[in-house]
Design a protein around this motif. Structure first.
Motif, PDB file in Angstrom:
ATOM      1  N   GLY B 287       4.384 107.566  25.123  1.00  0.00           N
ATOM      2  CA  GLY B 287       3.191 108.224  25.053  1.00  0.00           C
ATOM      3  C   GLY B 287       2.003 107.460  24.521  1.00  0.00           C
ATOM      4  N   SER B 288       2.228 106.775  23.548  1.00  0.00           N
ATOM      5  CA  SER B 288       1.248 105.981  22.840  1.00  0.00           C
ATOM      6  C   SER B 288       1.139 104.503  23.044  1.00  0.00           C
ATOM      7  N   LEU B 289       2.382 104.183  23.747  1.00  0.00           N
ATOM      8  CA  LEU B 289       2.082 102.453  24.155  1.00  0.00           C
ATOM      9  C   LEU B 289       1.487 102.337  25.355  1.00  0.00           C
ATOM     10  N   SER B 290       0.571 101.208  25.107  1.00  0.00           N
ATOM     11  CA  SER B 290      -0.067 100.774  26.438  1.00  0.00           C
ATOM     12  C   SER B 290       0.669 100.211  27.342  1.00  0.00           C
ATOM     13  N   SER B 291       0.496 100.513  28.614  1.00  0.00           N
ATOM     14  CA  SER B 291       1.365  99.832  29.851  1.00  0.00           C
ATOM     15  C   SER B 291       1.624  98.396  29.962  1.00  0.00           C
ATOM     16  N   TRP B 292       0.668  97.990  29.131  1.00  0.00           N
ATOM     17  CA  TRP B 292       0.891  96.255  29.136  1.00  0.00           C
ATOM     18  C   TRP B 292       2.109  95.873  28.472  1.00  0.00           C
ATOM     19  N   TRP B 293       2.597  97.004  27.793  1.00  0.00           N
ATOM     20  CA  TRP B 293       4.057  96.549  26.869  1.00  0.00           C
ATOM     21  C   TRP B 293       5.057  96.155  27.883  1.00  0.00           C
ATOM     22  N   THR B 294       5.099  96.744  28.984  1.00  0.00           N
ATOM     23  CA  THR B 294       5.991  96.329  29.901  1.00  0.00           C
ATOM     24  C   THR B 294       5.985  94.724  30.400  1.00  0.00           C
ATOM     25  N   LYS B 295       4.658  94.542  30.497  1.00  0.00           N
ATOM     26  CA  LYS B 295       4.499  92.860  30.898  1.00  0.00           C
ATOM     27  C   LYS B 295       4.990  92.179  29.621  1.00  0.00           C
ATOM     28  N   ILE B 296       4.823  92.457  28.630  1.00  0.00           N
ATOM     29  CA  ILE B 296       5.109  91.742  27.469  1.00  0.00           C
ATOM     30  C   ILE B 296       6.721  91.541  27.358  1.00  0.00           C
ATOM     31  N   VAL B 297       7.296  92.608  27.487  1.00  0.00           N
ATOM     32  CA  VAL B 297       8.614  92.946  27.315  1.00  0.00           C
ATOM     33  C   VAL B 297       9.427  92.006  28.478  1.00  0.00           C
ATOM     34  N   ILE B 298       8.895  92.284  29.630  1.00  0.00           N
ATOM     35  CA  ILE B 298       9.577  91.402  31.059  1.00  0.00           C
ATOM     36  C   ILE B 298       9.211  89.612  30.751  1.00  0.00           C
ATOM     37  N   GLY B 299       7.891  89.587  30.157  1.00  0.00           N
ATOM     38  CA  GLY B 299       7.801  88.153  29.776  1.00  0.00           C
ATOM     39  C   GLY B 299       8.673  87.564  28.718  1.00  0.00           C
ATOM     40  N   LEU B 300       9.227  88.489  27.850  1.00  0.00           N
ATOM     41  CA  LEU B 300       9.997  87.975  26.828  1.00  0.00           C
ATOM     42  C   LEU B 300      11.627  87.890  27.202  1.00  0.00           C
ATOM     43  N   LEU B 301      11.805  89.017  28.048  1.00  0.00           N
ATOM     44  CA  LEU B 301      13.173  88.878  28.798  1.00  0.00           C
ATOM     45  C   LEU B 301      13.319  87.711  29.436  1.00  0.00           C
ATOM     46  N   LEU B 302      12.352  87.661  30.365  1.00  0.00           N
ATOM     47  CA  LEU B 302      12.438  86.239  31.205  1.00  0.00           C
ATOM     48  C   LEU B 302      12.663  85.030  30.508  1.00  0.00           C
ATOM     49  N   LEU B 303      11.976  84.632  29.263  1.00  0.00           N
ATOM     50  CA  LEU B 303      12.025  83.705  28.666  1.00  0.00           C
ATOM     51  C   LEU B 303      13.494  83.431  28.127  1.00  0.00           C
ATOM     52  N   LEU B 304      13.877  84.746  27.441  1.00  0.00           N
ATOM     53  CA  LEU B 304      15.266  84.693  27.038  1.00  0.00           C
ATOM     54  C   LEU B 304      16.269  84.234  28.041  1.00  0.00           C
ATOM     55  N   PHE B 305      16.189  84.911  29.273  1.00  0.00           N
ATOM     56  CA  PHE B 305      17.032  84.523  30.263  1.00  0.00           C
ATOM     57  C   PHE B 305      17.090  82.814  30.824  1.00  0.00           C
ATOM     58  N   ILE B 306      15.886  82.320  30.731  1.00  0.00           N
ATOM     59  CA  ILE B 306      15.891  80.943  31.068  1.00  0.00           C
ATOM     60  C   ILE B 306      16.329  80.168  29.815  1.00  0.00           C
ATOM     61  N   LEU B 307      16.238  80.530  28.647  1.00  0.00           N
ATOM     62  CA  LEU B 307      16.850  79.902  27.580  1.00  0.00           C
ATOM     63  C   LEU B 307      18.418  79.942  27.775  1.00  0.00           C
ATOM     64  N   LEU B 308      18.795  81.249  27.907  1.00  0.00           N
ATOM     65  CA  LEU B 308      19.995  81.590  28.042  1.00  0.00           C
ATOM     66  C   LEU B 308      20.729  80.639  29.254  1.00  0.00           C
ATOM     67  N   GLN B 309      20.209  80.566  30.256  1.00  0.00           N
ATOM     68  CA  GLN B 309      20.862  79.542  31.289  1.00  0.00           C
ATOM     69  C   GLN B 309      20.814  78.265  31.077  1.00  0.00           C
ATOM     70  N   LYS B 310      19.584  77.603  30.386  1.00  0.00           N
ATOM     71  CA  LYS B 310      19.656  76.335  30.001  1.00  0.00           C
ATOM     72  C   LYS B 310      20.648  76.063  29.012  1.00  0.00           C
ATOM     73  N   GLY B 311      20.925  77.042  28.053  1.00  0.00           N
ATOM     74  CA  GLY B 311      22.103  76.788  27.018  1.00  0.00           C
ATOM     75  C   GLY B 311      23.487  76.710  27.685  1.00  0.00           C
ATOM     76  N   LEU B 312      23.640  77.831  28.553  1.00  0.00           N
ATOM     77  CA  LEU B 312      24.786  77.590  29.274  1.00  0.00           C
ATOM     78  C   LEU B 312      25.210  76.188  29.992  1.00  0.00           C
ATOM     79  N   LEU B 313      23.942  75.888  30.497  1.00  0.00           N
ATOM     80  CA  LEU B 313      24.168  74.691  31.316  1.00  0.00           C
ATOM     81  C   LEU B 313      24.587  73.465  30.339  1.00  0.00           C
ATOM     82  N   ILE B 314      23.954  73.362  29.261  1.00  0.00           N
ATOM     83  CA  ILE B 314      24.318  72.233  28.286  1.00  0.00           C
ATOM     84  C   ILE B 314      25.859  72.479  27.853  1.00  0.00           C
TER      85      ILE B 314
END
Lengths: 502, 324
Positions: B287-314
């Motif tokens: 209730g107190s958080l701005s809806s922009w937090w969705t975008k920030i969390v999604i951005g972080l998750l995306l970054l995490l998964f890109i790193l994870l995939q790159k890591g798995l590749l190596i």
């Protein structure tokens, strides 16, 4: 005869790739196909597998004339091919790769269980019992992938198997595994065409061999009755007349670079190299023997994984071309179209490229200075171009080569590697480049010259190093540099090989 | 364990952990009501993401889907307003249009050997423009079939949650996508294209036909998503779902599919969609958080998964080097 090719001719605009070539293959034999660059091996294979349409000639398979128009048609007719670069999909499972296009389905759905069983049945007898067919192909070594590719080709085609340099990226143990598979298939009655640059392997595995040169059939003979030296003469086609050697062999110049045990797994075995000031070191060997690989390792294009290099000031970093350039190295690669010039840039831009890279992009070379540099080299090297602003791609091969040379000369390197600098250029430019090599060394530059023209090597080199099967096997100095001895060194067998002269 | 499935396991683990955190803070979040809403609110995204998964698995991308959804909504609304056609007939017409639109893009991609990025970018503008041509206003959908049947159909789950029709459509789409990708020859051909077009061709994939079918399927799913969205919002608006194609791509990647193609799972995409929905639900609960937090969390998750995939590749390459 399982397969008979008669009088096959294939021309491309400007060249005759195959000129009335004959070839035959028996069931249950391994038939090696040999030849240097441009001999027509790959064109022959491509005509056979439906990639190219032949101009004339006939192909008979089991007495029936065939004209495959695509790889698939050739496969269905019974001709399967396995290439050096495994043509399977690493992201699919082994089972999917084996059954691709013919996956067993039930009610339109692929049945995983049936597919597994089918794949395991296809792999039986290849000694791959440890392979789990439900895992991705990419998780296995190249050798396993290679054998899976063979299993697929045999299951799909089952009469003729073409192995195009299958061992090029395998080590000795993996090669032996592959050969066991090949022997097994020979016993099952397949006709196998084996293409390789490794003569030892040809003698180990093949029953007969055919040599092509410049699109012509040279000879077909039993491997057992073929002498190595004779084979190399067939492949190279050199008459044994002696080329004029370099007039003056400079000895005892100052040692400039020392390389110890430099190597890259799967590319080139460890080698030592001492480079003296103002000398030309020739590198001789057959195609794929480790000539270009030596250059690539020296220049950091494929970074060495062992060994080190030192000069008077201490160790040299050869991990990337950038550090090699910083150490005063230059490299004009064999394939100048893809690795040498940037065809869309002008002569001036191409010449200034390396110099600019060394200065850093924040300090651009003033346009006037670039123009002066370009015009200077256009004059000195006699580059035939309407002007410095002409795109390099519009120049002839020889002039492109000169532009590449100019780029490195502008850097004033201590050590310049020239890989096939005269390939595909006209006779006049050829002589000019050789003359230039002489002038450069007179100014103290050291050059490593790679060439498949022995005459050229003999004419230009102070020393010639012979490479064979990815090893530096022999070094010839001064009077020893002659065609016969180079060929002897290339032909020498593992056991009877001459000691490495220091 | 299969290294390629690791991103999928990671996605599932992240979803479960996130849900656990939500539950600890707001115990009410573990109820069939919340789950029902999660499915309903993200139904249109889930449907279109299934199509996007197939496209990305083949090594392509489809930027047109957001505009196609908006076009679909407007098309339905205007057709229902101006003609007497029954919604079901309008749906059939719409799906035929969007599927043909996708097929045409696939044909261009293959026929002209153009990058999918450019072709579908053109498709994105075209579909958005077509939506504007039909109307520039938000058009309400006023049809008894919509009000009484489509929007009112639900199954009451134990605990009071509603499993709505559009939630079920999404789940069926996922099931259909999974079957298509993992159990058919077409699916294997999709993976093959993602693994390498040249090799796929040599192995006998009909590259042209497969490419056309892939983008046609994506168009079909975008049209279906448009229907779902129109049921969800009860209107058609040409400015709706701007950027949904990018959200869909994000859910596919968070779902463990590799953006360069050839590896991934349709089921992962569902988990990716649910993860996104969960973040939004959490923000609503808080209730107190701005809806922009969705975008920030999604951005972080995306970054995490890109790193994870790159890591798995190596990691995978190292493993193979050791094995060899």
């Amino acid at each position: 005869m399982l397969l008979t090719i008669e009088d096959l001719t294939k021309t491309f605009p400007g060249t005759v790739a195959l000129d009335g070539v004959c070839f035959d293959l028996r069931a249950g034999e391994v038939h090696a196909l040999l030849g240097e660059n441009g001999a027509g091996k790959s064109t022959l294979v491509k005509c056979l597998t439906g990639v190219h349409a032949r101009d004339s000639g006939t192909i008979w398979l089991e007495g029936k004339e065939i004209s495959p128009a695509s790889t698939l048609e050739a496969q269905e007719a019974g001709i399967g091919t396995v290439y050096q670069e495994v043509n399977l999909l690493p992201n699919l499972t082994v089972a999917e790769n084996l059954t691709f296009g013919r996956q067993p389905t039930r009610f339109g759905m692929v049945s995983g269980r049936k597919m597994r069983a089918e794949a395991e049945a296809m792999l039986a007898g290849y000694g791959l019992d440890h392979v789990n067919v439900t895992r991705e192909l990419g998780t296995y070594s190249v050798a396993v992938q290679q054998i899976v590719a063979i299993a697929r080709a045999v299951a799909l085609s089952g009469k003729v198997l073409i192995l195009d340099e299958p061992t090029a990226s395998l080590d000795a143990r993996e090669t032996e595994t592959l050969f066991q598979v090949v022997r097994g298939l020979r016993e099952r009655g397949l006709g196998i065409v084996f293409i390789s640059h490794f003569l030892d392997q040809v003698f180990e595995i093949s029953d007969r061999l055919t040599v092509l040169r410049n699109g012509r059939h040279i000879t077909t003979a039993d491997t057992a009755g073929m002498d190595r030296l004779e084979l190399i003469h067939h492949m190279l086609g050199h008459e044994l007349e002696e080329a004029e050697g370099r007039r003056r062999h400079r000895q005892g110049g100052v040692e400039r670079l020392q390389v110890r045990g430099l190597a890259r797994r799967g590319k080139i075995e460890p080698f030592d190299l001492t480079v003296r000031e103002g000398e030309v070191i020739g590198l001789a060997g057959l195609l794929g023997s480790g000539r270009t690989e030596t250059a690539d390792v020296l220049f950091g294009r494929t970074p060495p994984d062992r060994g080190d290099a030192t000069d008077a000031d201490g160790p040299i970093d050869l991990r990337t071309p950038r550090t090699a350039i910083a150490a005063g190295f230059g490299y004009a690669p064999e394939d100048r179209k893809t690795d040498g010039v940037i065809a869309d840039l002008s002569v001036r831009e191409n010449i200034a490229l390396a110099l600019q890279a060394r200065r850093g992009w924040t300090k651009p070379i003033p346009r006037a200075e670039q123009r002066r540099l370009a015009n200077d080299y256009i004059r000195r090297l006699d580059i035939r171009t309407p002007g410095a602003e002409k795109a390099v791609g519009d120049l002839s091969g020889g002039n492109q080569q000169k532009v590449v040379l100019a780029r490195w000369l502008a850097m004033n390197p201590r050590f310049l590697i020239l890989d096939e600098p005269t390939r595909g250029i006209d006779v006049g430019a050829h002589a000019e480049i050789l003359k230039l090599i002489g002038e450069l060394t007179a100014q103290g530059m050291s050059i490593l010259l790679i060439s498949s023209e022995f005459d050229e090597l003999i004419a230009a080199s102070d020393r010639v190093i012979v490479v064979r099967d990815r090893r530096h096997v022999s070094e010839l100095v001064g009077e020893e540099i002659e065609t016969g001895r180079i060929i002897d060194a290339i032909a020498a067998h593992e056991n009877g090989e001459g000691a490495m002269t220091p | 364990m299969n290294a390629r499935a690791l991103p999928l396991y990671a996605t599932i683990a992240i979803f479960l952990i996130a849900y656990l955190i939500c539950y600890i803070q707001f115990p009410a979040m573990l109820s069939t009501r919340v789950i029902g809403n999660l499915l309903t609110d993200n139904a249109y995204l889930g449907v279109v993401a299934v199509g996007m998964t197939i496209v990305i698995l083949s090594g392509g991308i489809d930027l047109s889907v957001g505009s196609v959804i908006a076009f679909s909504g407007v098309f339905i609304a205007v057709m229902l307003r101006d003609t007497g056609l029954h919604p079901l007939i309008v749906f059939v017409l719409l799906l035929a249009v969007t599927t043909a639109f996708g097929a045409a893009m696939g044909g261009l991609i293959h026929g002209l050997a153009m990058p999918p990025f450019i072709v579908t970018l053109a498709g994105m503008f075209l579909a958005r423009g077509a939506a504007y041509m039909l109307t520039i206003d938000s058009v309400p959908i006023d049809h008894t079939f919509y009000d009484d049947v489509l929007q009112d159909a639900y199954y009451r789950m134990p605990g009071g949650g509603r499993l709505t029709l559009i939630g079920v459509v999404m789940l069926l789409s996922v099931a259909g996508g999974m079957t298509l990708a993992h159990r058919t020859r077409f699916g294997t051909a999709v993976y093959a294209l993602g693994g390498g077009q040249q090799t796929a061709r040599l192995m006998g994939v009909a590259v042209g036909r497969t490419t056309v079918l892939i983008y046609a399927f994506s168009g079909l799913m975008a049209g279906l998503s448009g229907i779902v969205f129109s049921i969800y919002t009860g209107s058609g608006y040409p400015l709706a779902t701007v950027g949904t194609e990018l959200t869909a791509i994000a859910t596919v990647v968070i779902g463990g599919t590799i953006l360069t193609g050839g590896a991934g799972y349709v089921f992962g995409t569902l988990v990716g969609v649910m993860t996104m929905g969960l973040i939004q639900t959490y923000i609503v609960f808080d209730g107190s958080l701005s809806s922009w937090w969705t975008k920030i969390v999604i951005g972080l998750l995306l970054l995490l998964f890109i790193l994870l995939q790159k890591g798995l590749l190596i990691f995978g390459r190292k493993q193979r080097d050791i094995a060899a």
